[in-house]
Design an enzyme around this catalytic site. Structure first.
Site, PDB file in Angstrom:
ATOM      1  N   LYS A 163       0.841  -1.209   0.000  1.00  0.00           N
ATOM      2  CA  LYS A 163       0.000   0.000   0.000  1.00  0.00           C
ATOM      3  C   LYS A 163       0.872   1.252   0.000  1.00  0.00           C
ATOM      4  CE  LYS A 163      -3.755  -0.114  -0.272  1.00  0.00           C
ATOM      5  NZ  LYS A 163      -4.496  -0.274  -1.564  1.00  0.00           N
ATOM      6  N   PRO A 188      -8.133   4.171   4.405  1.00  0.00           N
ATOM      7  CA  PRO A 188      -9.043   3.611   5.413  1.00  0.00           C
ATOM      8  C   PRO A 188      -8.334   2.762   6.471  1.00  0.00           C
ATOM      9  CG  PRO A 188      -9.727   3.022   3.161  1.00  0.00           C
ATOM     10  CD  PRO A 188      -8.319   3.519   3.098  1.00  0.00           C
TER      11      PRO A 188
HETATM   12  P1  NAP Z   1     -11.768  -6.760  -1.747  1.00  0.00           P
HETATM   13  O1  NAP Z   1     -13.211  -6.887  -1.481  1.00  0.00           O
HETATM   14  O2  NAP Z   1     -10.918  -7.987  -1.659  1.00  0.00           O
HETATM   15  O3  NAP Z   1     -11.560  -6.058  -3.141  1.00  0.00           O
HETATM   16  C1  NAP Z   1     -10.329  -6.021  -3.801  1.00  0.00           C
HETATM   17  C2  NAP Z   1     -10.592  -5.665  -5.245  1.00  0.00           C
HETATM   18  O4  NAP Z   1      -9.348  -5.577  -5.938  1.00  0.00           O
HETATM   19  C3  NAP Z   1     -11.435  -6.723  -5.966  1.00  0.00           C
HETATM   20  O5  NAP Z   1     -12.331  -6.064  -6.830  1.00  0.00           O
HETATM   21  C4  NAP Z   1     -10.388  -7.495  -6.732  1.00  0.00           C
HETATM   22  O6  NAP Z   1     -10.893  -8.091  -7.912  1.00  0.00           O
HETATM   23  C5  NAP Z   1      -9.435  -6.382  -7.099  1.00  0.00           C
HETATM   24  N1  NAP Z   1      -8.135  -6.932  -7.470  1.00  0.00           N
HETATM   25  C6  NAP Z   1      -7.265  -7.622  -6.699  1.00  0.00           C
HETATM   26  N2  NAP Z   1      -6.200  -7.983  -7.433  1.00  0.00           N
HETATM   27  C7  NAP Z   1      -6.410  -7.525  -8.695  1.00  0.00           C
HETATM   28  C8  NAP Z   1      -5.701  -7.593  -9.922  1.00  0.00           C
HETATM   29  N3  NAP Z   1      -4.521  -8.220 -10.022  1.00  0.00           N
HETATM   30  N4  NAP Z   1      -6.232  -6.975 -11.008  1.00  0.00           N
HETATM   31  C9  NAP Z   1      -7.422  -6.341 -10.943  1.00  0.00           C
HETATM   32  N5  NAP Z   1      -8.156  -6.265  -9.818  1.00  0.00           N
HETATM   33  C10 NAP Z   1      -7.659  -6.852  -8.715  1.00  0.00           C
HETATM   34  O7  NAP Z   1     -11.096  -5.725  -0.743  1.00  0.00           O
HETATM   35  P2  NAP Z   1     -11.565  -4.279  -0.233  1.00  0.00           P
HETATM   36  O8  NAP Z   1     -11.582  -4.334   1.232  1.00  0.00           O
HETATM   37  O9  NAP Z   1     -12.760  -3.829  -0.958  1.00  0.00           O
HETATM   38  O10 NAP Z   1     -10.302  -3.421  -0.664  1.00  0.00           O
HETATM   39  C11 NAP Z   1     -10.363  -2.447  -1.663  1.00  0.00           C
HETATM   40  C12 NAP Z   1      -9.226  -1.471  -1.479  1.00  0.00           C
HETATM   41  O11 NAP Z   1      -9.299  -0.889  -0.186  1.00  0.00           O
HETATM   42  C13 NAP Z   1      -7.831  -2.053  -1.609  1.00  0.00           C
HETATM   43  O12 NAP Z   1      -7.013  -1.099  -2.240  1.00  0.00           O
HETATM   44  C14 NAP Z   1      -7.409  -2.226  -0.154  1.00  0.00           C
HETATM   45  O13 NAP Z   1      -6.012  -2.227  -0.008  1.00  0.00           O
HETATM   46  C15 NAP Z   1      -8.038  -0.994   0.451  1.00  0.00           C
HETATM   47  N6  NAP Z   1      -8.241  -1.063   1.892  1.00  0.00           N
HETATM   48  C16 NAP Z   1      -9.093  -1.976   2.440  1.00  0.00           C
HETATM   49  C17 NAP Z   1      -9.277  -1.991   3.814  1.00  0.00           C
HETATM   50  C18 NAP Z   1     -10.216  -2.959   4.493  1.00  0.00           C
HETATM   51  O14 NAP Z   1     -10.229  -3.005   5.739  1.00  0.00           O
HETATM   52  N7  NAP Z   1     -11.013  -3.724   3.758  1.00  0.00           N
HETATM   53  C19 NAP Z   1      -8.582  -1.068   4.632  1.00  0.00           C
HETATM   54  C20 NAP Z   1      -7.721  -0.156   4.033  1.00  0.00           C
HETATM   55  C21 NAP Z   1      -7.569  -0.154   2.663  1.00  0.00           C
HETATM   56  P3  NAP Z   1     -11.407  -9.629  -7.940  1.00  0.00           P
HETATM   57  O15 NAP Z   1     -12.849  -9.576  -7.556  1.00  0.00           O
HETATM   58  O16 NAP Z   1     -11.207 -10.030  -9.346  1.00  0.00           O
HETATM   59  O17 NAP Z   1     -10.567 -10.387  -6.961  1.00  0.00           O
END
Ligand code: NAP
Length: 342
Positions: A163, A188
């Site tokens: 990140k 976040p």
């Molecule tokens: P999530 O539900 O696992 O979503 C991740 C997304 O990224 C999915 O749409 C996934 O697509 C896509 N992705 C992963 N690898 C990829 C690749 N090689 N090419 C294209 N797409 C890809 O997780 P989330 O919690 O929503 O996270 C979304 C963002 O928020 C991320 O940047 C994460 O680091 C950030 N974030 C999350 C949290 C948390 O607590 N959840 C906290 C801080 C930051 P697929 O459906 O194809 O796998």
């Protein structure tokens, strides 16, 4: 309202991406969502339709963080880009590059395509993992957007490295390009709140594992909890507010220990929380178990520490307001029950 402007959301199949798509549609935007595989479109539409009616304002594009294909076509003609997609993982992979390379190179692809297409602003979803104080501040601390995680510190997880390096790469690209496109980041904390299907982000495992009794006891771990709906709201504020250009915004609500979350579930959900453990597990037991269990191993450096993140800046500059943690946790738990997960 949007005036029919077009926004590309990368990672539309994900938890935060999905709520960003739904919030944008509710506010009248035309939305494009990227997915790795277009075969996911039907499932994503079904999940979104539980929140809002997309009408004919939603379309899907294929793009992978690890390939150049599809990015220009997805961005061309857009007013804004929310770059949300990035790989997650509770456990550290054997090779940190499994997370770092797609996160960093994907950020460069998304931001690069946005600059090329001349979009007004990119909002990149970073993380509080990129704003940690680390080893130099042993013990408890509170951090804010002025702080950058040092990815070379040995206790920084592969995810936090990914990140930090992805966000750095995005800023470097914007600063080195001669462009009117501006960048803002949303960073976040632990994102919880309602899920709309049984396919959810790793972060939701905190509530899911407690409710299903998949943890034998409660480790002394704590997090700032933030609601996924409030995270989507902050992305849209960071996208449209003139004062957000060039800024990082932490999206964090109240700090809570896992024991507080477990007590809340037991007090408010009655029999549905019957499996939530009451026993607290001493730190040394978790450290020992972490030697054999990768999921535990990645969290042991935070055991017993209150690493708090301030969202004062988003509240002050963008008028953002996180909802009470109780609502977030209970809506998360009830949605897991409603979707048959627990
Ligand atoms: P999530 O539900 O696992 O979503 C991740 C997304 O990224 C999915 O749409 C996934 O697509 C896509 N992705 C992963 N690898 C990829 C690749 N090689 N090419 C294209 N797409 C890809 O997780 P989330 O919690 O929503 O996270 C979304 C963002 O928020 C991320 O940047 C994460 O680091 C950030 N974030 C999350 C949290 C948390 O607590 N959840 C906290 C801080 C930051 P697929 O459906 O194809 O796998």
């Amino acid at each position: 309202m949007s005036g029919g402007e077009t926004v590309l959301v990368t990672g539309g199949s994900g938890y935060i991406g999905g709520w960003c798509v739904a919030s944008l549609l509710s506010q009248g935007y035309v939305v494009r969502a990227t997915v790795r595989d277009l075969a996911k479109e039907a499932a994503v539409r079904a999940s979104l339709s539980k929140i809002t009616d997309p009408g004919n304002r939603l379309s899907f594009y294929a793009a992978n963080l690890t390939s150049d294909d599809g990015w220009d076509a997805a961005v061309d003609g857009c007013d804004y880009v929310l770059h949300v997609a990035s790989p997650l993982g509770v456990a550290d992979p054997k090779d940190p590059n499994d997370l770092i390379v797609p996160a960093r190179e994907g950020a460069k692809r998304a931001v690069g395509a946005a600059i090329k297409a001349g979009v007004k602003r990119v909002v990149l979803t970073s993380s509080v993992a990129a704003t940690g104080k680390g080893r130099d501040f042993a013990g408890d601390w509170t951090s804010d957007e002025t702080v950058w995680t040092d990815p070379t510190e040995p206790q920084v997880s592969a995810y936090a490295q990914s990140k930090t390096l992805a966000e750095r790469a995005a800023w470097e690209l914007i600063h080195s390009a001669s462009t009117k496109t501006t960048l803002a980041t949303v960073n976040p904390a632990l994102v919880l709140g309602p899920v709309t299907s049984g396919d959810f982000s790793d972060s939701v495992q905190v509530v899911e594992r407690l409710l299903s009794g998949r943890v034998p006891g409660i480790p002394r771990l704590g997090f700032n909890v933030v609601d996924v709906r409030d995270v989507a709201d902050l992305h849209i504020r960071a996208m449209t507010d003139a004062h957000a250009a060039g800024e990082r915004f932490i999206a964090a609500g109240q700090f809570a220990w896992m024991a507080d979350i477990a007590s809340l579930l037991r007090e408010r959900l009655g029999p549905a929380a019957a499996k939530v453990p009451t026993r607290k597990v001493p730190n040394f037991v978790i450290r020992l178990a972490g030697l054999f269990d990768k999921d535990l191993g990645s969290v042991t450096p935070s055991l017993g520490l209150k690493h708090d993140y301030s969202s004062d800046k988003a509240q002050r500059i963008l008028g953002w307001k996180p909802r009470p943690m109780e609502e977030t946790i209970l809506d998360c738990a009830n949605s897991l029950i409603a979707n048959g997960v627990v």
